[in-house]
Design a protein around this motif. Structure first.
Motif, mmCIF file in Angstrom:
data_model
loop_
_atom_site.group_PDB
_atom_site.id
_atom_site.type_symbol
_atom_site.label_atom_id
_atom_site.label_comp_id
_atom_site.label_asym_id
_atom_site.label_seq_id
_atom_site.Cartn_x
_atom_site.Cartn_y
_atom_site.Cartn_z
ATOM 1 N N GLU A 45 -8.354 18.531 34.162
ATOM 2 C CA GLU A 45 -7.828 19.330 35.282
ATOM 3 C C GLU A 45 -6.812 18.490 36.060
ATOM 4 N N GLY A 46 -7.008 17.177 36.028
ATOM 5 C CA GLY A 46 -6.046 16.278 36.679
ATOM 6 C C GLY A 46 -4.810 16.071 35.825
ATOM 7 N N THR A 47 -5.022 15.789 34.528
ATOM 8 C CA THR A 47 -3.845 15.482 33.696
ATOM 9 C C THR A 47 -2.990 16.728 33.450
ATOM 10 N N LYS A 48 -3.549 17.901 33.673
ATOM 11 C CA LYS A 48 -2.728 19.120 33.484
ATOM 12 C C LYS A 48 -1.602 19.205 34.529
ATOM 13 N N THR A 49 -1.754 18.499 35.642
ATOM 14 C CA THR A 49 -0.702 18.546 36.668
ATOM 15 C C THR A 49 0.616 17.971 36.139
ATOM 16 N N TYR A 50 0.493 17.185 35.086
ATOM 17 C CA TYR A 50 1.698 16.662 34.427
ATOM 18 C C TYR A 50 2.588 17.826 33.986
ATOM 19 N N ALA A 51 1.959 18.867 33.417
ATOM 20 C CA ALA A 51 2.713 20.052 32.958
ATOM 21 C C ALA A 51 3.271 20.835 34.148
ATOM 22 N N TYR A 52 2.460 20.987 35.188
ATOM 23 C CA TYR A 52 2.926 21.731 36.369
ATOM 24 C C TYR A 52 4.163 21.069 36.971
ATOM 25 N N GLU A 53 4.135 19.728 36.997
ATOM 26 C CA GLU A 53 5.281 19.011 37.588
ATOM 27 C C GLU A 53 6.541 19.199 36.742
ATOM 28 N N ILE A 54 6.388 19.102 35.425
ATOM 29 C CA ILE A 54 7.564 19.267 34.549
ATOM 30 C C ILE A 54 8.138 20.670 34.715
ATOM 31 N N GLN A 106 -3.220 22.250 28.223
ATOM 32 C CA GLN A 106 -3.930 23.157 29.154
ATOM 33 C C GLN A 106 -2.993 23.648 30.257
ATOM 34 N N GLY A 107 -2.231 22.727 30.818
ATOM 35 C CA GLY A 107 -1.324 23.072 31.918
ATOM 36 C C GLY A 107 -0.291 24.106 31.484
ATOM 37 N N PHE A 108 0.345 23.868 30.360
ATOM 38 C CA PHE A 108 1.368 24.823 29.915
ATOM 39 C C PHE A 108 0.735 26.152 29.479
ATOM 40 N N CYS A 109 -0.481 26.109 28.926
ATOM 41 C CA CYS A 109 -1.165 27.375 28.574
ATOM 42 C C CYS A 109 -1.420 28.192 29.848
ATOM 43 N N GLU A 110 -1.833 27.512 30.929
ATOM 44 C CA GLU A 110 -2.071 28.220 32.194
ATOM 45 C C GLU A 110 -0.766 28.816 32.730
ATOM 46 N N LEU A 111 0.313 28.043 32.660
ATOM 47 C CA LEU A 111 1.610 28.523 33.152
ATOM 48 C C LEU A 111 2.110 29.698 32.316
ATOM 49 N N ALA A 166 0.109 31.811 30.721
ATOM 50 C CA ALA A 166 -0.749 32.956 31.079
ATOM 51 C C ALA A 166 -0.305 33.596 32.397
ATOM 52 N N GLU A 167 0.261 32.784 33.285
ATOM 53 C CA GLU A 167 0.742 33.314 34.573
ATOM 54 C C GLU A 167 2.157 33.882 34.461
ATOM 55 N N GLY A 168 2.763 33.778 33.274
ATOM 56 C CA GLY A 168 4.134 34.254 33.084
ATOM 57 C C GLY A 168 5.176 33.341 33.737
ATOM 58 N N LEU A 169 4.790 32.088 34.003
ATOM 59 C CA LEU A 169 5.716 31.168 34.674
ATOM 60 C C LEU A 169 6.588 30.401 33.674
ATOM 61 N N VAL A 170 6.135 30.338 32.433
ATOM 62 C CA VAL A 170 7.002 29.839 31.352
ATOM 63 C C VAL A 170 6.952 30.897 30.244
ATOM 64 N N THR A 171 7.967 30.894 29.405
ATOM 65 C CA THR A 171 8.018 31.948 28.380
ATOM 66 C C THR A 171 7.465 31.475 27.042
ATOM 67 N N SER A 172 7.338 30.158 26.871
ATOM 68 C CA SER A 172 6.729 29.640 25.631
ATOM 69 C C SER A 172 6.167 28.251 25.903
ATOM 70 N N LEU A 173 5.330 27.801 24.975
ATOM 71 C CA LEU A 173 4.764 26.449 25.109
ATOM 72 C C LEU A 173 5.756 25.439 24.540
ATOM 73 N N PRO A 174 5.864 24.271 25.162
ATOM 74 C CA PRO A 174 6.698 23.248 24.516
ATOM 75 C C PRO A 174 6.015 22.760 23.237
ATOM 76 N N LYS A 175 6.841 22.365 22.292
ATOM 77 C CA LYS A 175 6.303 21.773 21.066
ATOM 78 C C LYS A 175 5.698 20.417 21.445
ATOM 79 N N ILE A 176 4.476 20.161 21.017
ATOM 80 C CA ILE A 176 3.883 18.847 21.303
ATOM 81 C C ILE A 176 4.031 17.953 20.074
ATOM 82 N N VAL A 177 4.766 16.864 20.257
ATOM 83 C CA VAL A 177 4.877 15.851 19.208
ATOM 84 C C VAL A 177 3.996 14.688 19.644
#
Ligand code: PLP
Ligand code: ZN
Length: 369
Positions: free
Chosen positions: A204-213, A239-244, A246-257
């Motif tokens: 829940e803490g490390t997901k903030t990395y996605a929110y910030e980006i 998790q962070g990008f999946c939540e975003l 689901a909220e319609g705040l991003v249109t797709s997930l970034p590719k994770i390498v």
């Protein structure tokens, strides 16, 4: 109070989220389920410190002030272009954290939750950086703290942990044996297990990395290149990008390498053999000490996340990591070798002309010898 429950990733058994459960009776890993309130740009609280601007997306009651006594301003780290030649590639300078690594994101949330539960003492095991974060946040909240470390841990990380007054319990064994020793002590001593691997509040803490980006780029990047050992950053980002999404705040997930050191690459091996389970490997030794995990407990979740985003795993040789470390320093970024593996992976990545790529710089160079 928020209604939070743990659910087993293997058998789906449900438990109340209480301090002294850290895995299912079946041995499975626990995830959190809670009634997440809707999140939108309007919920960002710009007056709050660091990553807590997204407090309404975190599992604390809106009236709770427990994290306010815990925070040291972690998060809200800079996202800057790598260089003039690479205007679409960004580095996120997560070594600008209170204890100089991204682990502070997870530790700040987990320790705040432990404080809410009334925990007085914690045990954790670590390759160094998570232990440093826990030691610092435990001290800040007046919790007693025992950190289990392997004898090969970087002296500077040991010094940092002991400076925070933690009790260091040295184990002469592999990283997995260090974790087993901690888990045995947790069981025998009845202590809270502040595990960055098992305790889902850490993510829940490390997901903030996605929110910030998302906020810094006004959307999701195309690709995030992440060093992976136990996957605490990778799973948080997912998790962070999946939540975003689901909220319609991003249109797709970034590719994770994901990147692993060639000398300790159980996830890369499983990915290339198209398996979702790993075979434990022998750590042949790597300067990327933070990702030298021979048997990551959340392997299945990590491999699933990479696949879901259309990403892949790459390995980096020792020489490539060393070169990447020097090349980043030439650009002004002095990182620890673990996170230089990222840049080594980036140099091998076949990027497209407009591809927006984010590289986390997870730990400060001053931590390594
Ligand atoms: C600097 C740094 N980067 C990356 C990682 C990898 O994190 P994880 O093991 O959670 O995948 C670590 C872990 O200790 C680390 O210290
Ligand atoms: Zn179970």
């Amino acid at each position: 109070m928020l209604k939070e429950t743990y659910i087993c990733a293997s058998c789906h058994a449900v438990y109340p989220s209480t301090p002294y459960i850290w895995k299912c009776k079946c041995g499975g890993l626990l995830n959190i389920e809670w009634e997440r309130p809707a999140f939108s740009k309007e919920q960002i609280q710009s007056g709050l410190p660091g990553m807590w601007r997204y407090a309404s997306a975190l599992p604390f009651h809106s009236e709770s002030s427990v994290w306010k006594d815990t925070t040291m301003g972690e998060g809200a780290t800079p996202l800057v272009p790598l260089s003039e030649e690479d205007p679409h590639t960004f580095v996120k300078v997560d070594y600008m954290m209170p204890t100089l690594s991204f682990k502070d994101r997870g530790a700040a949330v987990l320790i705040a939750k432990a404080k809410e539960w009334g925990v007085k003492k914690i045990i954790a095991d670590s390759s160094g950086n998570a232990g440093t974060s826990f030691a610092a946040y435990a001290k800040r909240t007046q919790m007693e703290c025992d950190i289990f470390l392997g004898t090969g841990t970087s002296p500077k990380k040991i010094a940092q942990i002991s400076a925070h007054g933690a009790n260091i319990r040295m184990v002469d064994g592999t990283r997995e044996e260090v974790a087993q020793a901690a888990q045995l002590a947790v069981q025998q001593e009845g202590t809270f297990y502040a595990s960055h691997v098992f305790n889902p509040y850490f993510y829940e803490g490390t997901k903030t990395y996605a929110y910030e980006i998302w906020e810094q780029l006004s959307g999701a990047p195309d690709t995030v290149i992440i060093p992976v050992g136990n996957g605490t950053l990778l799973l948080g980002v997912y998790q962070g990008f999946c939540e975003l999404l689901a909220e319609g705040l991003v249109t797709s997930l970034p590719k994770i390498v994901a990147v692993q050191a060639e000398n300790c690459a159980p996830l890369a091996q499983a990915f290339h053999e198209q398996r979702l389970d790993i075979k434990s490997v022998q750590n042949k030794g790597t300067i990327a000490e933070g990702i030298a995990i021979a048997a990551p407990a959340r392997a299945k979740q990590i491999l699933h996340a990479i696949k879901q985003t259309g990403g892949y795993i790459v390995t980096a040789k020792e020489q490539e990591i060393k070169k990447a470390h020097a090349a980043l320093a030439e650009k002004g970024f002095y990182v620890e070798p673990t996170t230089a593996a990222n840049y080594a992976a980036y140099l091998k990545h076949q990027k497209t002309a407009q591809e927006r790529i984010v590289l986390p710089l997870c730990g400060a160079g001053l931590k390594a010898v």
